[in-house]
Design a protein around this motif. Structure first.
Motif: not given
Length: 174
Positions: A1-8, A68-69
């Motif tokens: 479950m990865y975060s969808k909003i990332t920086v690098a 979350l979504a």
């Protein structure tokens, strides 16, 4: 479950949550010190930190909602925890927003009392601490926002498959 909003490759939501936590804590401290000494500086500090806390909480919520979504599977235990995490944060935001609504007009002059500010910010900070506990549960127990090695990912999929089989058996038994 990865975060969808990332920086690098690094999740943004956990980068931002420290700001509202610090500002909410400072808001409570500002109200408490103002209650004890009546110096306008402390009320102004509480109001300024309250504004910053509400603003940064709204900013931190955006990638949190996206994660979350888009990043947590539906009908998973992690999703239930994520919804509770978000719910407590919304309650905290409402409490600090109410406090801001009461005291924002007292920037240039003393407030008649700070009981409401102390109560609202104390309850808001308690909700924030509960939300933080649930947020850490998402990271620690469900690995939300964690980049797993291939072996860890394989183990994670095995555990999820076993949980799904268990859930299916439980639904047939009912």
């Amino acid at each position: 479950m990865y975060s969808k909003i990332t920086v690098a490759g690094h999740p943004i939501h956990p980068m931002l949550v420290g700001f509202p936590i610090a500002c909410y804590t400072g808001t409570l401290v500002g109200y408490a010190v103002y209650a004890s000494n009546g110096q306008q500086f402390w009320l102004n500090l509480a109001i300024a930190l309250n504004i910053a806390g509400v603003g940064t909480a709204l900013l931190a919520a955006l990638p949190g909602i996206a994660d979350l979504a888009l990043g947590i599977p539906r009908r998973s235990a992690a999703r239930t925890v994520g919804i509770a995490h978000g719910g407590l944060n919304v309650v905290a935001l409402g409490l600090f927003g109410a406090s801001l609504g009461i005291y924002a007009t007292h920037w240039d002059g003393p407030a008649t009392g700070v009981t409401a500010g102390l109560a609202l910010s104390s309850a808001g900070l308690a909700c924030t601490l509960g939300a933080g506990f649930l947020g850490w549960t998402l990271v620690q127990d469900y690995h939300v926002g964690i980049r797993l090695t291939p072996l860890q990912e394989s183990d994670e999929q095995t555990v999820q498959s076993a949980e799904l089989i268990h859930l299916r058996r439980g639904s047939h038994a009912a």
